[in-house]
Scaffold this motif. Structure first.
Motif, PDB file in Angstrom:
ATOM      1  N   HIS A 145     -54.742  13.122   5.891  1.00 28.67           N
ATOM      2  CA  HIS A 145     -55.657  11.983   5.799  1.00 28.67           C
ATOM      3  C   HIS A 145     -56.982  12.342   6.485  1.00 28.67           C
ATOM      4  CE1 HIS A 145     -57.305   7.991   6.385  1.00 28.67           C
ATOM      5  NE2 HIS A 145     -56.422   7.548   5.515  1.00 28.67           N
ATOM      6  N   PRO A 146     -58.107  11.862   5.942  1.00 32.62           N
ATOM      7  CA  PRO A 146     -59.412  12.179   6.538  1.00 32.62           C
ATOM      8  C   PRO A 146     -59.549  11.797   8.006  1.00 32.62           C
ATOM      9  CG  PRO A 146     -59.734  11.301   4.339  1.00 32.62           C
ATOM     10  CD  PRO A 146     -58.258  11.168   4.636  1.00 32.62           C
ATOM     11  N   MET A 147     -58.740  10.892   8.492  1.00 28.88           N
ATOM     12  CA  MET A 147     -58.845  10.542   9.925  1.00 28.88           C
ATOM     13  C   MET A 147     -58.382  11.686  10.820  1.00 28.88           C
ATOM     14  SD  MET A 147     -55.837   7.693  10.205  1.00 28.88           S
ATOM     15  CE  MET A 147     -54.139   8.107   9.736  1.00 28.88           C
ATOM     16  N   VAL A 156     -58.773  17.624   3.619  1.00 30.59           N
ATOM     17  CA  VAL A 156     -58.469  16.202   3.719  1.00 30.59           C
ATOM     18  C   VAL A 156     -58.414  15.450   2.393  1.00 30.59           C
ATOM     19  CG1 VAL A 156     -59.214  15.884   6.117  1.00 30.59           C
ATOM     20  CG2 VAL A 156     -60.900  15.764   4.275  1.00 30.59           C
ATOM     21  N   THR A 157     -58.583  16.148   1.291  1.00 27.65           N
ATOM     22  CA  THR A 157     -58.361  15.479   0.003  1.00 27.65           C
ATOM     23  C   THR A 157     -57.490  16.380  -0.863  1.00 27.65           C
ATOM     24  OG1 THR A 157     -60.303  16.378  -1.153  1.00 27.65           O
ATOM     25  CG2 THR A 157     -60.605  14.297   0.043  1.00 27.65           C
ATOM     26  N   TRP A 183     -52.908   8.205  -0.394  1.00 23.00           N
ATOM     27  CA  TRP A 183     -52.808   6.952  -1.161  1.00 23.00           C
ATOM     28  C   TRP A 183     -54.130   6.206  -1.311  1.00 23.00           C
ATOM     29  CZ3 TRP A 183     -53.949   1.960   0.444  1.00 23.00           C
ATOM     30  CH2 TRP A 183     -54.280   1.829   1.793  1.00 23.00           C
ATOM     31  N   TRP A 184     -55.019   6.337  -0.342  1.00 25.62           N
ATOM     32  CA  TRP A 184     -56.285   5.598  -0.281  1.00 25.62           C
ATOM     33  C   TRP A 184     -57.320   6.114  -1.280  1.00 25.62           C
ATOM     34  CZ3 TRP A 184     -60.193   8.953   0.202  1.00 25.62           C
ATOM     35  CH2 TRP A 184     -59.821  10.255   0.597  1.00 25.62           C
ATOM     36  N   ASP A 185     -57.083   7.282  -1.830  1.00 25.56           N
ATOM     37  CA  ASP A 185     -58.137   8.030  -2.539  1.00 25.56           C
ATOM     38  C   ASP A 185     -58.351   7.457  -3.948  1.00 25.56           C
ATOM     39  OD1 ASP A 185     -59.773   9.928  -3.738  1.00 25.56           O
ATOM     40  OD2 ASP A 185     -58.660  11.641  -2.936  1.00 25.56           O
ATOM     41  N   PRO A 186     -59.578   7.000  -4.261  1.00 34.33           N
ATOM     42  CA  PRO A 186     -59.806   6.481  -5.612  1.00 34.33           C
ATOM     43  C   PRO A 186     -59.574   7.532  -6.694  1.00 34.33           C
ATOM     44  CG  PRO A 186     -61.882   6.714  -4.410  1.00 34.33           C
ATOM     45  CD  PRO A 186     -60.776   6.939  -3.417  1.00 34.33           C
ATOM     46  N   GLU A 187     -59.562   8.797  -6.285  1.00 33.47           N
ATOM     47  CA  GLU A 187     -59.341   9.897  -7.232  1.00 33.47           C
ATOM     48  C   GLU A 187     -57.908  10.414  -7.196  1.00 33.47           C
ATOM     49  OE1 GLU A 187     -61.631  10.791  -9.369  1.00 33.47           O
ATOM     50  OE2 GLU A 187     -62.992   9.310  -8.468  1.00 33.47           O
ATOM     51  N   TYR A 189     -54.995   9.783  -8.554  1.00 31.38           N
ATOM     52  CA  TYR A 189     -54.229  10.062  -9.778  1.00 31.38           C
ATOM     53  C   TYR A 189     -54.880  11.177 -10.597  1.00 31.38           C
ATOM     54  CZ  TYR A 189     -51.491   6.187  -8.216  1.00 31.38           C
ATOM     55  OH  TYR A 189     -50.696   5.387  -7.432  1.00 31.38           O
ATOM     56  N   ASP A 206     -44.661   5.240   4.658  1.00 28.71           N
ATOM     57  CA  ASP A 206     -45.490   4.096   4.259  1.00 28.71           C
ATOM     58  C   ASP A 206     -46.585   3.865   5.302  1.00 28.71           C
ATOM     59  OD1 ASP A 206     -46.378   2.005   2.633  1.00 28.71           O
ATOM     60  OD2 ASP A 206     -44.344   1.280   2.283  1.00 28.71           O
ATOM     61  N   TRP A 207     -47.600   3.102   4.893  1.00 27.77           N
ATOM     62  CA  TRP A 207     -48.778   2.823   5.718  1.00 27.77           C
ATOM     63  C   TRP A 207     -48.714   1.369   6.169  1.00 27.77           C
ATOM     64  CZ3 TRP A 207     -53.289   5.924   6.707  1.00 27.77           C
ATOM     65  CH2 TRP A 207     -54.336   5.254   7.337  1.00 27.77           C
ATOM     66  N   VAL A 225     -48.192  -0.582   2.498  1.00 30.88           N
ATOM     67  CA  VAL A 225     -48.946  -0.964   1.298  1.00 30.88           C
ATOM     68  C   VAL A 225     -49.031   0.138   0.237  1.00 30.88           C
ATOM     69  CG1 VAL A 225     -50.361  -2.651   2.518  1.00 30.88           C
ATOM     70  CG2 VAL A 225     -51.150  -0.263   2.365  1.00 30.88           C
ATOM     71  N   GLU A 227     -48.330   2.412  -2.909  1.00 23.37           N
ATOM     72  CA  GLU A 227     -47.617   2.332  -4.197  1.00 23.37           C
ATOM     73  C   GLU A 227     -46.809   3.618  -4.369  1.00 23.37           C
ATOM     74  OE1 GLU A 227     -50.063   0.130  -7.510  1.00 23.37           O
ATOM     75  OE2 GLU A 227     -51.419   1.452  -6.431  1.00 23.37           O
TER      76      GLU A 227
END
Lengths: 273, 273
Positions: A145-147, A156-157, A183-187, A189, A206-207, A225, A227
């Protein structure tokens, strides 16, 4: 989407039962009907390599991964060489365990120059690849995760990890997808699709909201949260049908009796993965 | 890269001096020679809109932004409508203050469906845009760090924020770049370039290692690992030459006398931005 009705793809990532030694974790898996385990190097060091190999083999478990190699960037060339040497030892251990993959957590930047640190990661994997190939060990680049960019991994991606893996054009290098990290990444999929044929591992957890802690805040599947099933399905579409590791760093879970953790983990795996 | 030798582009984001009221913050800026301020809505509510307008105007300060609009996704249509209404009030306040931009922190997902929440953000901005345009208020979509995807904003990369802003093809909608939220991104410089002509704000601070807290862990410029000056230069290359806000949520800074915060902030701005 298809739900699981059996545990045939489930693997216990050993950190989830950090309260247990290698032997305890292996025996717990056998009792719970979990066919695979991911071994951590600090636990392996406590038990000894040959003893760990014997315990796992006698129990008939598959080793889904060894955690972890990586930690590549450093200020000086000698430190970087020491990191390479340490990773060679990790490769030897992975080979001895017949681990499906050595997970790489690539390491943070030693200063403000994150681009340079990313270059050091590329250089290090390039140096390690012949050694890993000779021993039949696959290297799985796990984007965090980027954090964690400043203290654990400059990769991180999933898109970046996949680009990096593809550079080597080798079946020995791929990526590991952990739902907590991507999971947070809009890209996400699109990135999973781009990683088709290069996915070497899949980790679930899970987050929680709110997140109690960046490192130890992750939870059991179903308690957050993410998916998870949709991500699992995407990873399968991208050709990955191997073990699914449950990897959870969480003090509350570490305070539970290990057998209770495995029972809950199996139940949640069938319900949410 | 060019360093600053004066404070002409510096703006105090009011949250950095959360210990101060609007009046105290404005008077502090005047004493410190800081020409601009970003106002927070909770502080404005304490002081009253007209009084806030008067205080800022009489001091001769520019208002670089109003923080914040957003918070769009919700489970029910009536809740989403209430959020739109609240944002209309924020637009009215921004217009009264002649704020250069209303910063949008778009809000978290109300459930596990992050894609649907992103759709709600798009729909909400579409609904607000005519109202904002009539009042001459610009809407600045601020991508937050991905660690806030579950509890603060489903918009978590600059690339995504820019794509979203460009959909509206209006000079009234753009993006706000905060170094804390974007520095980790391997695509950050490409994303800044893609945002050319659409950048409505630039926020600076720093990322401490280790990060003590996700929300309140940010630090004064120079106390972390972000390449702030390189990012500032990239944002300028992308056409942004407006105010540079120092926005730091940090209890240690909030415990300092406000004038000391501004003194340190001016010094670090000249050294690191």
């Amino acid at each position: 989407m298809k739900t699981f009705s059996d545990l045939s793809r489930l693997s216990l990532n050993q950190i989830t039962t950090n309260q247990w030694s290698v032997r305890e974790a292996v025996e717990g898996c056998v009792r719970a009907g979990i066919p695979a385990i991911a071994i951590w190097r600090n636990k392996l060091a406590e038990t000894g390599l040959q003893e760990t190999v014997n315990i796992v083999r006698n129990a008939g478990l598959t080793v889904s991964s060894l955690c972890r190699g990586g930690g590549f960037p450093a200020t000086s060339a000698s430190e970087r060489q020491a990191n390479i040497d340490e990773n060679r030892r990790a490769i030897d251990e992975a080979a001895a365990l017949h681990a499906a993959v050595l997970v790489l957590v690539c390491g943070p930047t030693p200063d403000r120059n994150i681009d340079a640190a990313r270059g050091m990661v590329t250089d290090a994997i390039e140096q390690l690849l012949p050694y890993a190939t000779e021993r039949g060990v696959k290297l799985g680049i796990e984007p965090l995760h980027p954090m964690f960019a400043a203290d654990r991994s400059v990769i991180v991606t999933l898109a970046e990890a996949t680009r990096l893996a593809k550079r080597f054009a080798s079946p020995q290098v791929g990526v590991v997808v952990d739902v907590y990290h991507v999971w947070w990444d809009p890209e996400v999929y699109a990135s999973i699709e781009q990683a088709t044929g290069h996915i070497l591992g899949f980790h679930v957890n899970d987050w929680a909201v709110p997140l109690p802690d960046t490192l130890h805040g992750r939870r059991m599947m179903g308690d957050g949260v993410i998916e998870i099933r949709r991500l699992r399905h995407a990873v399968e579409q991208a050709g990955y049908h191997g073990p699914i590791e449950v990897e959870i760093l969480n003090q509350t879970i570490w305070n539970m009796p290990g057998d209770d953790v495995l029972k809950l983990m199996c139940q949640r795996y069938l319900e949410h993965v």
